[in-house]
Enzyme design. Structure first.
Site, mmCIF file in Angstrom:
data_model
loop_
_atom_site.group_PDB
_atom_site.id
_atom_site.type_symbol
_atom_site.label_atom_id
_atom_site.label_comp_id
_atom_site.label_asym_id
_atom_site.label_seq_id
_atom_site.Cartn_x
_atom_site.Cartn_y
_atom_site.Cartn_z
ATOM 1 N N PRO A 282 0.980 7.621 -36.999
ATOM 2 C CA PRO A 282 2.560 7.643 -37.188
ATOM 3 C C PRO A 282 3.339 8.054 -36.066
ATOM 4 O O PRO A 282 4.340 8.028 -36.331
ATOM 5 C CB PRO A 282 2.429 8.464 -38.429
ATOM 6 C CG PRO A 282 1.206 9.291 -38.360
ATOM 7 C CD PRO A 282 0.195 8.479 -37.649
ATOM 8 N N TYR B 110 9.771 15.742 -31.292
ATOM 9 C CA TYR B 110 8.184 15.404 -31.021
ATOM 10 C C TYR B 110 7.830 16.439 -30.080
ATOM 11 O O TYR B 110 8.355 16.695 -28.636
ATOM 12 C CB TYR B 110 7.799 14.188 -30.395
ATOM 13 C CG TYR B 110 8.060 13.169 -31.353
ATOM 14 C CD1 TYR B 110 9.457 12.468 -31.602
ATOM 15 C CD2 TYR B 110 7.135 12.657 -32.147
ATOM 16 C CE1 TYR B 110 9.826 11.449 -32.292
ATOM 17 C CE2 TYR B 110 7.318 11.409 -32.892
ATOM 18 C CZ TYR B 110 8.901 10.940 -32.953
ATOM 19 O OH TYR B 110 8.867 9.885 -33.762
ATOM 20 N N TYR C 161 10.760 2.555 -28.943
ATOM 21 C CA TYR C 161 10.913 3.468 -30.294
ATOM 22 C C TYR C 161 11.916 2.801 -31.224
ATOM 23 O O TYR C 161 11.801 2.626 -32.381
ATOM 24 C CB TYR C 161 11.562 4.613 -29.897
ATOM 25 C CG TYR C 161 11.287 5.705 -30.968
ATOM 26 C CD1 TYR C 161 10.099 6.516 -31.319
ATOM 27 C CD2 TYR C 161 12.614 5.910 -31.896
ATOM 28 C CE1 TYR C 161 9.970 7.340 -32.269
ATOM 29 C CE2 TYR C 161 12.340 6.998 -33.029
ATOM 30 C CZ TYR C 161 11.188 7.463 -33.209
ATOM 31 O OH TYR C 161 10.984 8.430 -33.865
ATOM 32 N N LYS D 125 6.042 3.440 -36.602
ATOM 33 C CA LYS D 125 5.698 1.816 -36.663
ATOM 34 C C LYS D 125 5.134 1.274 -37.741
ATOM 35 O O LYS D 125 5.472 0.037 -37.814
ATOM 36 C CB LYS D 125 5.051 1.318 -35.203
ATOM 37 C CG LYS D 125 5.570 1.751 -33.894
ATOM 38 C CD LYS D 125 6.703 0.858 -33.725
ATOM 39 C CE LYS D 125 7.714 1.228 -32.621
ATOM 40 N NZ LYS D 125 8.831 1.726 -32.921
ATOM 41 N N HIS E 80 20.251 7.708 -36.167
ATOM 42 C CA HIS E 80 19.890 8.530 -34.968
ATOM 43 C C HIS E 80 19.926 7.729 -33.759
ATOM 44 O O HIS E 80 19.346 6.799 -33.855
ATOM 45 C CB HIS E 80 18.349 9.132 -35.209
ATOM 46 C CG HIS E 80 18.220 10.319 -36.182
ATOM 47 N ND1 HIS E 80 17.195 11.050 -36.213
ATOM 48 C CD2 HIS E 80 19.352 10.732 -36.878
ATOM 49 C CE1 HIS E 80 17.431 11.869 -37.034
ATOM 50 N NE2 HIS E 80 18.830 11.931 -37.454
HETATM 51 C C1 LIG Z 1 0.003 9.325 -45.874
HETATM 52 C C2 LIG Z 1 0.739 8.359 -45.170
HETATM 53 C C3 LIG Z 1 1.482 8.886 -44.374
HETATM 54 C C4 LIG Z 1 2.545 7.765 -43.282
HETATM 55 N N1 LIG Z 1 3.213 8.373 -42.713
HETATM 56 C C5 LIG Z 1 4.153 7.221 -41.983
HETATM 57 C C6 LIG Z 1 5.191 7.558 -41.150
HETATM 58 O O1 LIG Z 1 5.606 8.755 -40.953
HETATM 59 N N2 LIG Z 1 5.794 6.634 -40.385
HETATM 60 C C7 LIG Z 1 5.466 5.262 -40.423
HETATM 61 O O2 LIG Z 1 5.948 4.647 -39.699
HETATM 62 N N3 LIG Z 1 4.328 5.030 -41.347
HETATM 63 C C8 LIG Z 1 3.716 5.911 -42.084
HETATM 64 N N4 LIG Z 1 2.563 5.621 -42.726
HETATM 65 C C9 LIG Z 1 2.373 4.329 -42.705
HETATM 66 C C10 LIG Z 1 3.502 3.611 -43.591
HETATM 67 O O3 LIG Z 1 3.822 4.317 -44.918
HETATM 68 C C11 LIG Z 1 2.835 2.064 -43.905
HETATM 69 O O4 LIG Z 1 2.661 1.389 -42.803
HETATM 70 C C12 LIG Z 1 3.482 1.229 -45.025
HETATM 71 O O5 LIG Z 1 3.474 1.789 -46.254
HETATM 72 C C13 LIG Z 1 2.718 -0.214 -44.922
HETATM 73 O O6 LIG Z 1 3.445 -0.914 -46.072
HETATM 74 P P1 LIG Z 1 2.364 -1.858 -46.816
HETATM 75 O O7 LIG Z 1 3.169 -2.451 -47.641
HETATM 76 O O8 LIG Z 1 1.618 -2.799 -45.940
HETATM 77 O O9 LIG Z 1 1.340 -1.006 -47.444
HETATM 78 P P2 LIG Z 1 1.220 -0.020 -48.765
HETATM 79 O O10 LIG Z 1 2.480 0.882 -48.494
HETATM 80 O O11 LIG Z 1 -0.237 0.879 -48.482
HETATM 81 O O12 LIG Z 1 1.309 -0.657 -49.822
HETATM 82 C C14 LIG Z 1 0.150 -1.529 -50.314
HETATM 83 C C15 LIG Z 1 0.334 -1.460 -51.968
HETATM 84 O O13 LIG Z 1 -0.847 -2.366 -52.243
HETATM 85 C C16 LIG Z 1 -1.484 -1.488 -53.560
HETATM 86 N N5 LIG Z 1 -2.868 -2.026 -53.718
HETATM 87 C C17 LIG Z 1 -3.689 -1.463 -53.020
HETATM 88 N N6 LIG Z 1 -4.971 -2.165 -53.396
HETATM 89 C C18 LIG Z 1 -4.503 -2.925 -54.261
HETATM 90 C C19 LIG Z 1 -5.405 -3.921 -55.203
HETATM 91 N N7 LIG Z 1 -6.679 -4.010 -55.022
HETATM 92 N N8 LIG Z 1 -4.594 -4.508 -56.244
HETATM 93 C C20 LIG Z 1 -3.304 -4.492 -56.424
HETATM 94 N N9 LIG Z 1 -2.762 -3.540 -55.545
HETATM 95 C C21 LIG Z 1 -3.141 -2.939 -54.698
HETATM 96 C C22 LIG Z 1 -0.987 0.090 -53.369
HETATM 97 O O14 LIG Z 1 -1.117 0.670 -54.532
HETATM 98 C C23 LIG Z 1 0.319 -0.160 -52.713
HETATM 99 O O15 LIG Z 1 1.308 -0.191 -53.483
HETATM 100 C C24 LIG Z 1 1.969 6.537 -43.381
HETATM 101 C C25 LIG Z 1 1.048 6.388 -44.238
HETATM 102 C C26 LIG Z 1 0.372 6.924 -45.290
HETATM 103 C C27 LIG Z 1 -0.671 6.552 -46.101
#
Ligand SMILES: Cc1cc2nc3c(=O)[nH]c(=O)nc-3n(C[C@H](O)[C@H](O)[C@H](O)COP(=O)(O)OP(=O)(O)OC[C@H]3O[C@@H](n4cnc5c(N)ncnc54)[C@H](O)[C@@H]3O)c2cc1C
Length: 415
Positions: A317, A225, A408, A321, A97
């Site tokens: 969201p 948006y 962005y 980011k 995009h």
């Molecule tokens: C419902 C939702 C919608 C979203 N929509 C957007 C969006 O549209 N755009 C955007 O940019 N971001 C969005 N986000 C944010 C984005 O998805 C996250 O910022 C991103 O997933 C961060 O990655 P991460 O690996 O830090 O955390 P996560 O993806 O949360 O991964 C963390 C992992 O740790 C595991 N975990 C947790 N606790 C434990 C434990 N005690 N022991 C072992 N494993 C554990 C979890 O199961 C998970 O697999 C959204 C988030 C959510 C929750």
């Protein structure tokens, strides 16, 4: 008796106890908690530099691969994935995009990111990215232990931190040089540190996003948006045939309150007529409500425990980011660990928190600003007029559009 218990091994009692202890203890250089984007990408970046890691994940692989979340990859994220050889399916199936639109007062204004910054973003679902990262990691012999909830990180101030976890009901430990807490907002890593050793910054917004995923073609070829008196709406997508739409909802709203038709009607009302007319609707594949918050923990390092991604910060969201910040965190962390193992330098580890937080706060600011600009705040009569004035300014000013586009597509990774 020991001969019977240990079958082919003949062990006396002390050796047998040690044997049992070793069965419950693993060792690696970097213990990673969480197989979301942060944990998975970190394991790839470390492997590329010859550093060993083990990932412990609470959920099953199927659960992790099915989570519907982010969908917009910044240019820097895309470049890093390609550089790691992880971008092949993304380049085949993702959609580039070069702009997005902002709708308000019945009109639609396009921000031409590519013209303004020379950069673009990639639409590629987090679910697909996660599958790619898992497949590539396992194919390369990487260790990901699913259904292993981490209970705590112990002795993270020492040179031998230990991750305490459960596997098939047994308590086990992973001893490592460093621990990367990539376990999201609700994870165990941050909770293992005493509250008085960190500072928490939090803002909870007085609304959520009701999202629908449906196999219908997107209403436009780029994201829209929309700021509307009834509330914010976002027209997003995962592919040319799968759309992701959101409408701002109240915090006490429930998915059970919404039929598919009610959702589509509400979305239509918040879009300019030219878009509402083109909206193709269909049955939901998924519907969920996400609350919006800005959250940052400082610092992101505690001894030999490092936090990355959602474990350290959450952004609403609106600015797309969250996933991209997880990527920049682990980029900095992997670089610092590589300098430690390769050149015996610890200066980059010492600076990890400062460098990562600098980029985090800029993304928190942009996400907050865009959220405040686009959403309906009921408590304040003047805010909607001010929002419209600011949107009109952005629509008329190339300088303002450049600021938006620059944020962005994603700010550069610091040196
Ligand atoms: C419902 C939702 C919608 C979203 N929509 C957007 C969006 O549209 N755009 C955007 O940019 N971001 C969005 N986000 C944010 C984005 O998805 C996250 O910022 C991103 O997933 C961060 O990655 P991460 O690996 O830090 O955390 P996560 O993806 O949360 O991964 C963390 C992992 O740790 C595991 N975990 C947790 N606790 C434990 C434990 N005690 N022991 C072992 N494993 C554990 C979890 O199961 C998970 O697999 C959204 C988030 C959510 C929750």
């Amino acid at each position: 008796m020991w001969r019977r218990v240990f079958d082919q091994r003949v062990l006396d009692l002390p050796d047998a106890l040690q044997y049992l202890g070793n069965m419950n203890r693993l060792r690696t250089q970097v213990g990673i908690i969480g197989s979301g984007p942060a944990g998975l990408l970190l394991s790839h970046l470390l492997a590329q530099r010859g550093i060993e890691s083990i990932i412990l994940e609470r959920q099953s692989r199927a659960h992790v691969e099915a989570r519907i979340r982010a969908g917009v990859l910044e240019q820097g994220t895309v470049d890093l994935l390609r550089q790691l050889g992880l971008g092949e399916r993304m380049d085949r199936e993702g959609i580039v995009h070069e702009g997005f639109s902002m709708a308000f007062s019945g009109r639609k204004e396009r921000i031409d990111m590519h013209k303004l910054t020379g950069k673009s973003v990639m639409i590629y679902g987090q679910t697909e990215l996660t599958k790619d990262l898992i497949n590539a990691r396992l194919a390369a012999g990487g260790a990901i232990h699913y259904e292993c909830p981490v209970l705590a990180v112990e002795e993270y101030q020492s040179s031998q931190p230990r991750i305490i976890y459960e596997q098939e009901g047994q308590r086990k430990e992973l001893v490592c040089d460093f621990v990367a807490g990539c376990d999201g907002y609700h994870g165990a890593a941050r909770k293992s540190v005493a509250q008085n050793r960190m500072q928490l910054f939090e803002k909870v917004y007085p609304f959520g996003w009701l999202g629908i995923l449906a196999d219908v073609p997107p209403v436009d070829h780029e994201l829209i948006y929309a700021s509307h008196e009834r509330g914010f709406a976002l027209c997003s997508m995962r592919s040319h045939t799968r759309s992701r739409y959101y409408v701002q909802c109240s915090l006490d709203d429930r998915v059970e309150n919404w039929t598919d038709d009610a959702f589509w009607d509400e979305l239509r009302r918040r879009l300019p007529p030219e878009c509402a007319e083109k909206l193709v609707t269909g049955p939901r594949l998924e519907m969920s409500i996400a609350p919006l918050r800005s959250f940052v923990v400082e610092p992101m390092r505690f001894g030999n425990l490092f936090l990355a991604g959602d474990a350290a910060h959450i952004v609403p969201p609106t600015g797309a980011k969250g996933l991209n910040l997880a990527v920049s965190d682990v980029y900095y962390l992997a670089r610092a660990l590589a300098a430690f193992y390769g050149e015996k330098r610890s200066d980059l580890l010492d600076r990890y928190s400062e460098v990562a937080l600098r980029r985090v706060w800029k993304a928190v600011r942009f996400s907050w600003w865009y959220t405040m600009l686009m959403h309906r705040f009921d408590d304040d009569q003047i805010s909607h007029r001010l929002q419209v004035a600011e949107l009109e300014y952005v629509a008329s000013s190339e300088a303002a559009q450049t600021v938006m586009a620059e944020n962005y597509v994603g700010l550069a990774f610091d040196d």
